[in-house]
Write a protein that holds these residues in place. Sequence first.
Motif, PDB file in Angstrom:
ATOM      1  N   ASN A  20       0.628   4.038   1.479  1.00 48.90           N
ATOM      2  CA  ASN A  20      -0.026   4.174   2.772  1.00 48.90           C
ATOM      3  C   ASN A  20       0.718   5.287   3.501  1.00 48.90           C
ATOM      4  O   ASN A  20       1.837   5.078   3.971  1.00 48.90           O
ATOM      5  CB  ASN A  20       0.029   2.862   3.547  1.00 48.90           C
ATOM      6  CG  ASN A  20      -0.719   2.945   4.866  1.00 48.90           C
ATOM      7  OD1 ASN A  20      -1.379   3.940   5.152  1.00 48.90           O
ATOM      8  ND2 ASN A  20      -0.597   1.913   5.671  1.00 48.90           N
ATOM      9  N   GLY A  21       0.121   6.452   3.548  1.00 50.17           N
ATOM     10  CA  GLY A  21       0.797   7.599   4.150  1.00 50.17           C
ATOM     11  C   GLY A  21       2.029   7.949   3.332  1.00 50.17           C
ATOM     12  O   GLY A  21       1.958   8.084   2.117  1.00 50.17           O
ATOM     13  N   ASP A  22       3.178   8.065   4.013  1.00 52.27           N
ATOM     14  CA  ASP A  22       4.404   8.430   3.304  1.00 52.27           C
ATOM     15  C   ASP A  22       5.258   7.209   2.939  1.00 52.27           C
ATOM     16  O   ASP A  22       6.428   7.338   2.601  1.00 52.27           O
ATOM     17  CB  ASP A  22       5.222   9.447   4.099  1.00 52.27           C
ATOM     18  CG  ASP A  22       5.718   8.917   5.437  1.00 52.27           C
ATOM     19  OD1 ASP A  22       5.486   7.726   5.738  1.00 52.27           O
ATOM     20  OD2 ASP A  22       6.345   9.683   6.175  1.00 52.27           O
ATOM     21  N   THR A  23       4.648   6.018   2.989  1.00 48.96           N
ATOM     22  CA  THR A  23       5.337   4.784   2.582  1.00 48.96           C
ATOM     23  C   THR A  23       4.664   4.232   1.331  1.00 48.96           C
ATOM     24  O   THR A  23       3.437   4.136   1.265  1.00 48.96           O
ATOM     25  CB  THR A  23       5.293   3.733   3.706  1.00 48.96           C
ATOM     26  OG1 THR A  23       5.927   4.271   4.864  1.00 48.96           O
ATOM     27  CG2 THR A  23       6.003   2.453   3.286  1.00 48.96           C
ATOM     28  N   VAL A  24       5.488   3.886   0.357  1.00 53.72           N
ATOM     29  CA  VAL A  24       4.984   3.328  -0.897  1.00 53.72           C
ATOM     30  C   VAL A  24       5.699   2.010  -1.161  1.00 53.72           C
ATOM     31  O   VAL A  24       6.913   1.923  -0.995  1.00 53.72           O
ATOM     32  CB  VAL A  24       5.219   4.302  -2.078  1.00 53.72           C
ATOM     33  CG1 VAL A  24       4.770   3.686  -3.398  1.00 53.72           C
ATOM     34  CG2 VAL A  24       4.516   5.634  -1.840  1.00 53.72           C
ATOM     35  N   MET A  25       4.936   1.011  -1.549  1.00 60.81           N
ATOM     36  CA  MET A  25       5.490  -0.279  -1.963  1.00 60.81           C
ATOM     37  C   MET A  25       5.202  -0.446  -3.450  1.00 60.81           C
ATOM     38  O   MET A  25       4.082  -0.158  -3.898  1.00 60.81           O
ATOM     39  CB  MET A  25       4.839  -1.428  -1.192  1.00 60.81           C
ATOM     40  CG  MET A  25       5.101  -1.430   0.296  1.00 60.81           C
ATOM     41  SD  MET A  25       6.806  -1.769   0.754  1.00 60.81           S
ATOM     42  CE  MET A  25       6.971  -3.470   0.254  1.00 60.81           C
ATOM     43  N   ALA A  26       6.212  -0.890  -4.189  1.00 57.16           N
ATOM     44  CA  ALA A  26       6.034  -1.081  -5.627  1.00 57.16           C
ATOM     45  C   ALA A  26       6.695  -2.379  -6.062  1.00 57.16           C
ATOM     46  O   ALA A  26       7.822  -2.679  -5.659  1.00 57.16           O
ATOM     47  CB  ALA A  26       6.634   0.096  -6.393  1.00 57.16           C
ATOM     48  N   GLU A  27       5.961  -3.140  -6.865  1.00 58.94           N
ATOM     49  CA  GLU A  27       6.563  -4.288  -7.530  1.00 58.94           C
ATOM     50  C   GLU A  27       7.165  -3.764  -8.819  1.00 58.94           C
ATOM     51  O   GLU A  27       6.499  -3.053  -9.586  1.00 58.94           O
ATOM     52  CB  GLU A  27       5.513  -5.359  -7.840  1.00 58.94           C
ATOM     53  CG  GLU A  27       6.108  -6.562  -8.534  1.00 58.94           C
ATOM     54  CD  GLU A  27       5.078  -7.603  -8.938  1.00 58.94           C
ATOM     55  OE1 GLU A  27       5.504  -8.636  -9.476  1.00 58.94           O
ATOM     56  OE2 GLU A  27       3.875  -7.380  -8.734  1.00 58.94           O
ATOM     57  N   VAL A  28       8.438  -4.076  -9.035  1.00 57.69           N
ATOM     58  CA  VAL A  28       9.128  -3.563 -10.210  1.00 57.69           C
ATOM     59  C   VAL A  28       9.628  -4.706 -11.077  1.00 57.69           C
ATOM     60  O   VAL A  28       9.824  -5.838 -10.617  1.00 57.69           O
ATOM     61  CB  VAL A  28      10.304  -2.630  -9.833  1.00 57.69           C
ATOM     62  CG1 VAL A  28       9.804  -1.380  -9.123  1.00 57.69           C
ATOM     63  CG2 VAL A  28      11.337  -3.357  -9.003  1.00 57.69           C
ATOM     64  N   ARG A  29       9.849  -4.381 -12.329  1.00 60.41           N
ATOM     65  CA  ARG A  29      10.419  -5.314 -13.296  1.00 60.41           C
ATOM     66  C   ARG A  29      11.576  -4.596 -13.970  1.00 60.41           C
ATOM     67  O   ARG A  29      11.414  -3.487 -14.473  1.00 60.41           O
ATOM     68  CB  ARG A  29       9.365  -5.712 -14.312  1.00 60.41           C
ATOM     69  CG  ARG A  29       9.836  -6.721 -15.318  1.00 60.41           C
ATOM     70  CD  ARG A  29       8.676  -7.105 -16.215  1.00 60.41           C
ATOM     71  NE  ARG A  29       9.091  -8.116 -17.161  1.00 60.41           N
ATOM     72  CZ  ARG A  29       8.336  -8.531 -18.150  1.00 60.41           C
ATOM     73  NH1 ARG A  29       7.115  -8.025 -18.298  1.00 60.41           N
ATOM     74  NH2 ARG A  29       8.768  -9.447 -18.978  1.00 60.41           N
ATOM     75  N   ILE A  30      12.739  -5.236 -13.955  1.00 62.88           N
ATOM     76  CA  ILE A  30      13.948  -4.652 -14.540  1.00 62.88           C
ATOM     77  C   ILE A  30      14.343  -5.520 -15.726  1.00 62.88           C
ATOM     78  O   ILE A  30      14.530  -6.730 -15.579  1.00 62.88           O
ATOM     79  CB  ILE A  30      15.086  -4.603 -13.510  1.00 62.88           C
ATOM     80  CG1 ILE A  30      14.633  -3.840 -12.262  1.00 62.88           C
ATOM     81  CG2 ILE A  30      16.333  -3.975 -14.117  1.00 62.88           C
ATOM     82  CD1 ILE A  30      15.536  -4.037 -11.061  1.00 62.88           C
ATOM     83  N   THR A  31      14.454  -4.883 -16.897  1.00 64.00           N
ATOM     84  CA  THR A  31      14.852  -5.596 -18.101  1.00 64.00           C
ATOM     85  C   THR A  31      16.008  -4.866 -18.766  1.00 64.00           C
ATOM     86  O   THR A  31      16.163  -3.654 -18.602  1.00 64.00           O
ATOM     87  CB  THR A  31      13.683  -5.714 -19.103  1.00 64.00           C
ATOM     88  OG1 THR A  31      13.213  -4.396 -19.419  1.00 64.00           O
ATOM     89  CG2 THR A  31      12.531  -6.542 -18.535  1.00 64.00           C
ATOM     90  N   GLY A  32      16.811  -5.600 -19.501  1.00 64.28           N
ATOM     91  CA  GLY A  32      17.902  -4.991 -20.241  1.00 64.28           C
ATOM     92  C   GLY A  32      18.795  -6.046 -20.867  1.00 64.28           C
ATOM     93  O   GLY A  32      18.699  -7.228 -20.553  1.00 64.28           O
TER      94      GLY A  32
END
Length: 157
Positions: free
Chosen positions: A75-87
């Motif tokens: 939305n404009g210059d703001t981004v929301m992301a759901e992330v998944r971190i594996t390792g």
Amino acid sequence: MNDSVSQPERIVRDFVAWENGDSSKVDVVSESLDVYNPGLDGGEVHDRESYAAYLEEGRSAFPDIQIAIEEIVANGDTVMAEVRITGTHEGEFKRLPPTGRSVDIRGMGKFSIPDGTVEECHLYYDSREMANQLGMTFPEILRQLPKLAWRKLKSSG
């Protein structure tokens, strides 16, 4: 990528690629990057080089670490992301010896991109979940005590 991807969304995807070790994407990361992350010492860093050092430490402890975007919205210059971190924990991490265990953590990232680079990043995830998955909670930590004690004895001698 298809044409419906917004510029800020593309920048965040490139930022995550940089986090995953693609140094060719560094141009989307502000030199004065502000990162707020529960995994950081003190919970924050305020320049690209400090965050890069943190990421390198993570890759050293988790050589197969992967950050993946599950969902993303801009939305404009703001981004929301759901992330998944594996390792897989194969190297020392925050002074803890390798456990050989895998982690799979989900979180959210809020990215501010006012000038075509990621200026600010707030990461939200349950750091206790990582401790649980690594077996670093009571009573699982009791199994780690011999390794920790041995390491301490070796380093003081």
